[in-house]
Design a protein around this motif. Structure first.
Motif, PDB file in Angstrom:
ATOM      1  N   VAL A  88      16.717  84.193  18.705  1.00 22.78           N
ATOM      2  CA  VAL A  88      15.781  84.346  19.832  1.00 22.78           C
ATOM      3  C   VAL A  88      16.165  85.468  20.807  1.00 22.78           C
ATOM      4  N   THR A 135      13.121  84.768  29.649  1.00 22.67           N
ATOM      5  CA  THR A 135      12.826  83.340  29.858  1.00 22.67           C
ATOM      6  C   THR A 135      14.122  82.521  29.844  1.00 22.67           C
ATOM      7  N   VAL A 168      12.318  78.608  24.631  1.00 20.12           N
ATOM      8  CA  VAL A 168      11.370  79.640  24.190  1.00 20.12           C
ATOM      9  C   VAL A 168      10.610  79.159  22.957  1.00 20.12           C
ATOM     10  N   LYS A 169       9.525  79.835  22.673  1.00 24.67           N
ATOM     11  CA  LYS A 169       8.755  79.500  21.472  1.00 24.67           C
ATOM     12  C   LYS A 169       9.534  80.039  20.273  1.00 24.67           C
ATOM     13  N   THR A 170       9.855  79.156  19.338  1.00 24.96           N
ATOM     14  CA  THR A 170      10.626  79.597  18.173  1.00 24.96           C
ATOM     15  C   THR A 170       9.699  79.923  17.007  1.00 24.96           C
ATOM     16  N   ARG A 213       7.385  90.392  18.312  1.00 29.21           N
ATOM     17  CA  ARG A 213       7.038  90.874  19.642  1.00 29.21           C
ATOM     18  C   ARG A 213       6.398  92.259  19.631  1.00 29.21           C
ATOM     19  N   ARG A 216      11.777  86.960  25.503  1.00 30.60           N
ATOM     20  CA  ARG A 216      12.326  85.605  25.384  1.00 30.60           C
ATOM     21  C   ARG A 216      13.668  85.510  26.114  1.00 30.60           C
ATOM     22  N   TYR A 221      12.205  87.965  15.707  1.00 26.82           N
ATOM     23  CA  TYR A 221      11.581  87.873  17.035  1.00 26.82           C
ATOM     24  C   TYR A 221      11.212  89.254  17.561  1.00 26.82           C
TER      25      TYR A 221
END
Ligand SMILES: [Zn+2]
Length: 319
Positions: free
Chosen positions: A153, A162, A125-127, A225, A159, A221
């Motif tokens: 995350v 994902t 995932v994008k951190t 979001r 996330r 996160y």
């Protein structure tokens, strides 16, 4: 031991024949060692570092995997220490799932013993960078020194979805006999996580406040979001205690943000949060970073996150 009976010099009665067969099955299981059945149980052995990824592994593993969690249920996972036996378990398992940066001892054990059969959930995932707030340079926080991102995350359901898909694929690669079952269950849990994400988006769309004052910086996160702003009392590691100077700063921030609530956690003492709330003249409520769930609890990742949403909405005065 069933296998020792195979060598017994007796005539084969029905019972001993059955035992011999059972023994052979056991042996077949053992010779399959190195494939996805190290213990001969017919199930893949999965080691999970702590609750959120253990929950995912159980959802996706279903009846095809046995999931062992390295962190004792209900205990605070940051900076967990592993016993030599647990380190050996990481090496023996068919697969390991963890979040790099939460528990340096796990990171090290996986790097040494399970590198080719593991998934670091943060890697798919994008951190986000580590939070600037809190006291990251605290002396006790060396464990996180080598990670340049915020490891929490799992607190963003999108996330987490994902990660679920990636874990389904990776388990399928490690245990190809059950690949389609892993994939199917991964799809089912991904759908639940996507629905949860939608609930959060709807539930936090129109709120009077945006700031959430949290015990430790776990909700970066979630904040990113859903358009919130996290102000954390401690840094990434909840065991770091803030200085009196930091507490005074926080009181000022709470007042200027018009925050109604200081959020405490389930696994660390709420004392500091309660003191801060009293100073600032606001309430406290529990916001659970889902870092551990007590044994026998009927809660799971999804129900805890729903409770979190139910706690956030009145605190932020959402309509
Ligand atoms: Zn944390």
């Amino acid at each position: 031991m069933l296998t020792s009976r195979n060598t017994a010099p007796r005539p084969l009665s029905t019972t001993t024949a059955a035992l011999a067969v059972a023994g052979l099955i056991g042996l077949t299981g053992l010779t399959a060692c190195g494939g996805a059945d190290a213990d001969g149980s017919g199930k893949a052995e999965v080691v999970a570092s702590f609750y959120p990824v253990a929950w995912l592994a159980r959802e996706i593993g279903g009846n095809d995997a046995t999931v062992r969690t390295l962190t004792k249920p209900g205990s605070e996972p940051h900076d967990l220490e592993l016993t030599p036996r647990q380190i050996a378990d990481v090496g023996k398992a068919d697969f390991a799932v963890y979040v790099k940066g939460v528990q340096p001892a796990v990171d090290e054990a996986v790097a040494k013993h399970a590198k080719d059969k593991s998934l670091d959930a943060a890697s798919v995932v994008k951190t986000l960078p580590p939070p600037a707030e809190g006291e990251e340079e605290h002396e006790g926080d060396q464990g996180h020194a080598d990670v340049e991102y915020d490891p929490h995350v799992w607190l963003d359901p999108s996330r987490m979805a994902t990660i679920a898909t990636a874990l389904g694929d990776r388990l399928g690669a490690a245990d190809s006999a059950h690949a389609s079952a892993y994939k199917e269950r991964a799809q089912a849990v991904t759908a639940k996580l996507t629905a949860l994400d939608q609930q959060f988006r709807d539930g936090l769309k129109t709120c009077k406040h945006k700031s959430i004052v949290t015990a430790h910086a776990a909700f970066g996160y979630l904040s990113e979001r859903y358009g919130l702003q996290q102000v954390s009392i401690a840094g990434v590691d909840p065991t770091n205690e803030p200085s009196p100077k930091r507490l005074a700063e926080l009181t000022g921030q709470i007042r200027s943000a018009g925050a109604t609530t200081v959020f405490t956690e389930t696994l660390v003492s709420p004392k500091i949060g309660q003191t801060l709330a009293r100073e600032a003249g606001v309430k406290t409520a529990v916001l659970d970073p889902v870092e551990g769930v007590a044994d026998g609890s009927s809660d799971n990742y999804l129900t805890i996150m729903q409770k979190n949403l139910g706690t956030l909405r009145p605190a932020l005065e959402c309509s």
